[in-house]
Design a protein around this motif. Sequence first.
Motif, PDB file in Angstrom:
ATOM      1  N   UNK A  31       0.818  -1.213   0.000  1.00  0.00           N
ATOM      2  CA  UNK A  31       0.000   0.000   0.000  1.00  0.00           C
ATOM      3  C   UNK A  31       0.851   1.263   0.000  1.00  0.00           C
ATOM      4  N   UNK A  32       1.903   1.311   0.786  1.00  0.00           N
ATOM      5  CA  UNK A  32       2.734   2.508   0.859  1.00  0.00           C
ATOM      6  C   UNK A  32       3.398   2.792  -0.483  1.00  0.00           C
ATOM      7  N   UNK A  33       3.875   1.765  -1.146  1.00  0.00           N
ATOM      8  CA  UNK A  33       4.507   1.943  -2.449  1.00  0.00           C
ATOM      9  C   UNK A  33       3.513   2.481  -3.464  1.00  0.00           C
ATOM     10  N   UNK A  34       2.298   1.971  -3.447  1.00  0.00           N
ATOM     11  CA  UNK A  34       1.266   2.451  -4.374  1.00  0.00           C
ATOM     12  C   UNK A  34       0.917   3.904  -4.077  1.00  0.00           C
ATOM     13  N   UNK A  35       0.851   4.260  -2.805  1.00  0.00           N
ATOM     14  CA  UNK A  35       0.552   5.643  -2.436  1.00  0.00           C
ATOM     15  C   UNK A  35       1.661   6.580  -2.908  1.00  0.00           C
ATOM     16  N   UNK A  36       2.905   6.166  -2.754  1.00  0.00           N
ATOM     17  CA  UNK A  36       4.021   6.985  -3.240  1.00  0.00           C
ATOM     18  C   UNK A  36       3.955   7.143  -4.761  1.00  0.00           C
ATOM     19  N   UNK A  37       3.609   6.084  -5.459  1.00  0.00           N
ATOM     20  CA  UNK A  37       3.521   6.149  -6.920  1.00  0.00           C
ATOM     21  C   UNK A  37       2.418   7.110  -7.353  1.00  0.00           C
ATOM     22  N   UNK A  38       1.275   7.068  -6.688  1.00  0.00           N
ATOM     23  CA  UNK A  38       0.175   7.973  -7.028  1.00  0.00           C
ATOM     24  C   UNK A  38       0.556   9.414  -6.729  1.00  0.00           C
ATOM     25  N   UNK A  39       1.179   9.657  -5.582  1.00  0.00           N
ATOM     26  CA  UNK A  39       1.605  11.021  -5.236  1.00  0.00           C
ATOM     27  C   UNK A  39       2.646  11.536  -6.223  1.00  0.00           C
ATOM     28  N   UNK A  41       2.987  10.626  -9.400  1.00  0.00           N
ATOM     29  CA  UNK A  41       2.312  10.913 -10.667  1.00  0.00           C
ATOM     30  C   UNK A  41       1.519  12.216 -10.590  1.00  0.00           C
ATOM     31  N   UNK A  42       0.896  12.488  -9.448  1.00  0.00           N
ATOM     32  CA  UNK A  42       0.170  13.747  -9.280  1.00  0.00           C
ATOM     33  C   UNK A  42       1.134  14.929  -9.328  1.00  0.00           C
ATOM     34  N   UNK A  43       2.297  14.791  -8.697  1.00  0.00           N
ATOM     35  CA  UNK A  43       3.293  15.870  -8.714  1.00  0.00           C
ATOM     36  C   UNK A  43       3.817  16.111 -10.129  1.00  0.00           C
ATOM     37  N   UNK A  44       4.041  15.046 -10.879  1.00  0.00           N
ATOM     38  CA  UNK A  44       4.511  15.187 -12.263  1.00  0.00           C
ATOM     39  C   UNK A  44       3.452  15.873 -13.116  1.00  0.00           C
ATOM     40  N   UNK A  45       2.200  15.503 -12.932  1.00  0.00           N
ATOM     41  CA  UNK A  45       1.115  16.153 -13.673  1.00  0.00           C
ATOM     42  C   UNK A  45       1.003  17.624 -13.344  1.00  0.00           C
TER      43      UNK A  45
END
Length: 75
Positions: A31-39, A41-45
């Motif tokens: 879960x933590x890894x997925x949350x970091x990946x989503x955050x 991607x949001x920062x890159x966007x």
Amino acid sequence: MTTQHPPFHPPYTPGVPRHGNSIRDSLDRGAATAEYAIATMAAVGFAGLLVVIMRSDEVRGILTDLVRSALTFNG
């Protein structure tokens, strides 16, 4: 004087639960890894959106005027 050592944790073996609440522990493991990946991607966007905005002539003019007025000494 005795030295306290941290508890021993055996190496992770996929599919083998480590302790008590095994189903929840195995589901939450990534879960933590997925949350970091989503955050990330949001920062890159958001950064991409800022780049598009900053490249516009209107924004560039506003920022140039702001810097000029900040550097102008009226004294």
